[in-house]
Design a protein around this motif. Structure first.
Motif, PDB file in Angstrom:
ATOM      1  N   PHE A  89       0.824  -1.203   0.000  1.00  0.00           N
ATOM      2  CA  PHE A  89       0.000   0.000   0.000  1.00  0.00           C
ATOM      3  C   PHE A  89       0.865   1.263   0.000  1.00  0.00           C
ATOM      4  N   PHE A  90       0.437   2.238  -0.808  1.00  0.00           N
ATOM      5  CA  PHE A  90       1.135   3.516  -0.913  1.00  0.00           C
ATOM      6  C   PHE A  90       0.135   4.656  -0.784  1.00  0.00           C
ATOM      7  N   GLU A  91       0.568   5.739  -0.169  1.00  0.00           N
ATOM      8  CA  GLU A  91      -0.261   6.928  -0.023  1.00  0.00           C
ATOM      9  C   GLU A  91       0.415   8.096  -0.739  1.00  0.00           C
ATOM     10  N   LYS A 138       7.235  12.414  -3.101  1.00  0.00           N
ATOM     11  CA  LYS A 138       8.625  11.954  -3.030  1.00  0.00           C
ATOM     12  C   LYS A 138       8.733  10.659  -2.233  1.00  0.00           C
ATOM     13  N   LYS A 139       7.903  10.552  -1.194  1.00  0.00           N
ATOM     14  CA  LYS A 139       7.940   9.351  -0.363  1.00  0.00           C
ATOM     15  C   LYS A 139       7.523   8.118  -1.155  1.00  0.00           C
ATOM     16  N   MET A 140       6.436   8.230  -1.909  1.00  0.00           N
ATOM     17  CA  MET A 140       5.987   7.092  -2.711  1.00  0.00           C
ATOM     18  C   MET A 140       7.004   6.758  -3.785  1.00  0.00           C
ATOM     19  N   ASN A 141       7.569   7.767  -4.406  1.00  0.00           N
ATOM     20  CA  ASN A 141       8.572   7.552  -5.441  1.00  0.00           C
ATOM     21  C   ASN A 141       9.781   6.812  -4.878  1.00  0.00           C
ATOM     22  N   ALA A 142      10.203   7.197  -3.664  1.00  0.00           N
ATOM     23  CA  ALA A 142      11.348   6.548  -3.020  1.00  0.00           C
ATOM     24  C   ALA A 142      11.037   5.093  -2.676  1.00  0.00           C
ATOM     25  N   GLU A 143       9.813   4.853  -2.208  1.00  0.00           N
ATOM     26  CA  GLU A 143       9.421   3.489  -1.848  1.00  0.00           C
ATOM     27  C   GLU A 143       9.346   2.592  -3.080  1.00  0.00           C
ATOM     28  N   LEU A 144       8.831   3.131  -4.179  1.00  0.00           N
ATOM     29  CA  LEU A 144       8.748   2.346  -5.419  1.00  0.00           C
ATOM     30  C   LEU A 144      10.119   2.055  -5.998  1.00  0.00           C
TER      31      LEU A 144
END
Length: 217
Positions: A89-91, A138-144
């Motif tokens: 899951f991503f926000e 940026k957080k989602m991009n880093a997680e992906l």
């Protein structure tokens, strides 16, 4: 006993992963998604009836419904041994994305008058319905980036149509070039004599011959 089945309504895709998409491969996850829509709507409808003055605005009802569906889906996914390792899951920007098997995202979204998703006319929304890479935090991009994906996975929407207190139908949709390019109806075959089962209304998209958090984008 209820059995989920899938009706192919439309598929105009020619390239990528989705043209040969088989929903049966993801039956456990899609069944959770369907159940989450129905159960989330029941929960919210009961709450609204109890506090009709408090929830008089439609925008608040929509936000409440989306949150209830997502919370229900997340709980089902993360507590099942069959699915908890398959979905991440991503926000981002008040949207919730569920990445399935690192192949595609699932998003829940209400359907409008034309049985298509509706959202604010932002560049992000326009990119999504055109099938283009979309802006993310940026957080989602880093997680992906930690997943070493070959590209940004496509988005499949769990689109639900509600015109009364009940859910009329639930469709799985992917958008490309501004229109629905892939669509499956998620339906329930009722194998029971019970009179208390919710039966979604037929989908108006079918021909007569065929039997984020808010997600605002």
């Amino acid at each position: 006993m209820n059995k989920i089945f899938y009706l192919e309504i439309k598929n105009t895709l020619l390239s990528g992963y989705l043209p040969n998409f088989n929903p049966e491969i993801y039956a456990d996850i899609l069944e959770f998604a369907y159940q989450s829509v129905i159960e989330g709507n029941t929960k919210v409808s009961n709450l609204v009836k109890q506090e009709s003055t408090l929830f008089s605005r439609n925008t608040l009802k929509s936000l409440l419904l989306n949150n209830a569906i997502i919370d229900n889906f997340r709980t089902k996914i993360t507590t099942s041994e069959k699915t908890k390792h398959r979905v991440k899951f991503f926000e981002t920007f008040r949207m919730t994305f569920a990445l399935v098997d690192n192949k595609f995202f699932l998003c829940f979204k209400a359907l409008g008058k034309e049985n298509t998703i509706e959202g604010m006319k932002t560049k992000r929304f326009e990119d999504i319905i055109k099938g283009k890479p979309f802006t993310m935090s940026k957080k989602m991009n880093a997680e992906l980036s930690k997943l070493n994906l070959t590209g940004l996975p496509p988005i499949l929407f769990i689109g639900f149509k509600k015109t009364t207190d009940y859910i009329d139908f639930v469709n799985l949709q992917h958008y490309f070039d501004g229109d629905v390019a892939l669509e499956y109806g998620i339906r329930v075959e009722v194998i029971s004599n019970s009179k208390n089962i919710i039966n979604p209304k037929p989908n108006n998209n079918l021909d007569n011959d065929d039997e984020q958090s808010s997600l605002v984008v």
